[in-house]
Design a protein around this motif. Structure first.
Motif, PDB file in Angstrom:
ATOM      1  N   HIS A 180       0.819  -1.209   0.000  1.00  0.00           N
ATOM      2  CA  HIS A 180       0.000   0.000   0.000  1.00  0.00           C
ATOM      3  C   HIS A 180       0.857   1.266   0.000  1.00  0.00           C
ATOM      4  CE1 HIS A 180      -3.288  -2.757   0.894  1.00  0.00           C
ATOM      5  NE2 HIS A 180      -4.126  -1.770   0.645  1.00  0.00           N
ATOM      6  N   ARG A 181       1.976   1.240   0.702  1.00  0.00           N
ATOM      7  CA  ARG A 181       2.864   2.407   0.676  1.00  0.00           C
ATOM      8  C   ARG A 181       3.411   2.634  -0.722  1.00  0.00           C
ATOM      9  NH1 ARG A 181       4.475   0.205   5.702  1.00  0.00           N
ATOM     10  NH2 ARG A 181       6.285  -0.811   4.758  1.00  0.00           N
ATOM     11  N   GLU A 182       3.769   1.540  -1.402  1.00  0.00           N
ATOM     12  CA  GLU A 182       4.368   1.669  -2.731  1.00  0.00           C
ATOM     13  C   GLU A 182       3.331   1.986  -3.805  1.00  0.00           C
ATOM     14  OE1 GLU A 182       6.287  -2.082  -3.131  1.00  0.00           O
ATOM     15  OE2 GLU A 182       8.015  -1.524  -1.877  1.00  0.00           O
ATOM     16  N   ALA A 183       2.161   1.361  -3.719  1.00  0.00           N
ATOM     17  CA  ALA A 183       1.156   1.518  -4.774  1.00  0.00           C
ATOM     18  C   ALA A 183       0.298   2.766  -4.592  1.00  0.00           C
ATOM     19  CB  ALA A 183       0.257   0.280  -4.824  1.00  0.00           C
ATOM     20  N   TYR A 184      -0.006   3.129  -3.328  1.00  0.00           N
ATOM     21  CA  TYR A 184      -0.949   4.210  -3.068  1.00  0.00           C
ATOM     22  C   TYR A 184      -0.333   5.373  -2.284  1.00  0.00           C
ATOM     23  CZ  TYR A 184      -4.470   0.756  -4.425  1.00  0.00           C
ATOM     24  OH  TYR A 184      -5.216  -0.173  -5.104  1.00  0.00           O
TER      25      TYR A 184
END
Length: 339
Positions: free
Chosen positions: A251-255
């Motif tokens: 989630h940190r990387e994608a969003y």
């Protein structure tokens, strides 16, 4: 009780929950999956639900891994009494599933935690047959909560013409209504996994409640919430905290957020207390070809079409259009951190 209001010509339904004298009989069709684990544990800790079986499907992992994970999660929860029925290993029309979300859930589907797995085996009856069997055994009483592609359910619909009328309700995690998808701008992952199956299920005439990522992207736990799970006295909370490290990294990387979306568990909440969401009623179809393959199209207007189309005579479904996101996230956290 359902209260209907007008919303720009569209019909919106607010469902108020009434406590039943006995819990709902629930079969969870699942592809565990970190957020599937959250949803399964939440269901097992919810007195409103009587989980009578898990059926498995590809999606977050291959079907065989989904089965192994389902057996493990039930053993961890101390619920070896609940059977697991293995489902389809390919999409409805036989294509090999070529998109597995290991980049979201890890190679093992459980955040690369590689827990000790159960020695228990799935039952001999395959998932579509098992769904038909239970719906015929308990007509009108079975709620199926579908957390992955809809292949098993579509097979059941095609195999038994009475299935749609005998199932009590189907609660589906799937679709992206008036928002971008999470596989590509058009499609949400579960629908993209088998668009043909999804179109069959959405149009089969069953009582269907759909929770799309337009809803689940509003329901999340922050990094602090995850820390609270890990610091709780609940074995479920500690398990999910450990498994969620990989999920949170995605989630940190994608969003670019310090949070995780609660897709599957929010959908399970809709089975427990549908009043925490509001719904619009109308027909849903699924695009099956081209760059918009997997797109969910929703017609919830009162317009009468001049020419006959593929939308005519389609049974309506209920699509979630708003959510009390704080209450949903809090309910999930409360039950999963309780000792």
């Amino acid at each position: 009780m359902a209260v209907q209001t007008e919303n720009g010509g569209a019909q919106t339904t607010t469902t108020t929950s009434k406590q039943s004298s006995s819990p709902k009989k629930v079969i969870i069709d699942t592809d565990p999956g970190i957020d599937d684990a959250m949803a399964i544990f939440f269901a097992l800790k919810s007195p409103e639900l009587d989980v009578i079986a898990l059926t498995t499907i590809f999606g977050n992992v291959q079907t065989t891994t989904a089965t192994v994970n389902a057996l493990h999660l039930l053993e961890f929860a101390g619920r070896e009494d609940i059977p697991v029925s293995e489902g389809s290993k390919t999409s409805l029309r036989g294509a090999v599933k070529d998109r597995i979300a290991d980049f979201v859930h890890g190679k093992d589907g459980l955040g690369n935690t590689y827990p000790t797995l159960s020695d228990r085996k799935p039952i001999d009856t395959l998932a579509p047959d098992y769904l038909i069997q239970k719906v015929n055994e308990f007509p009108g009483e079975i709620t199926i909560v579908a957390l992955g592609p809809l292949t098993n359910l579509a097979k059941a619909v095609e195999m038994d013409p009475t299935f749609a009328k005998k199932v009590g309700q189907i609660v589906i995690l799937g679709g992206a209504f008036q928002v971008n998808g999470n596989v590509n701008p058009a499609a949400e992952a579960n629908i993209y996994g088998d668009p043909e199956a999804a179109d069959i299920v959405f149009t089969c005439g069953a009582d269907i409640l759909v929770v799309g990522i337009n809803i689940t992207h509003q329901v999340y736990w922050t990094g602090k919430d995850l820390e609270d799970l890990g610091n709780s006295s609940s074995k479920f909370g500690k398990y999910l905290y450990k498994a969620s490290h990989f999920y949170a990294k995605y989630h940190r990387e994608a969003y670019d957020i310090d949070a995780i979306y609660l897709h599957d568990p929010a959908t399970m909440v809709a089975a427990v207390d549908p009043s925490l969401m509001t719904y619009a009623t109308g027909a849903v179809r699924v695009q099956q070809e081209g760059i918009c393959r997997g797109l969910t199209l929703f017609n919830n207007t009162n317009k009468v079409w001049h020419d006959p189309t593929d939308w005519c005579g389609i049974p309506p479904v209920k699509v979630a259009v708003s959510v009390d996101s704080d209450r949903v996230a809090s309910l999930l956290k409360e039950r999963l951190t309780a000792p």
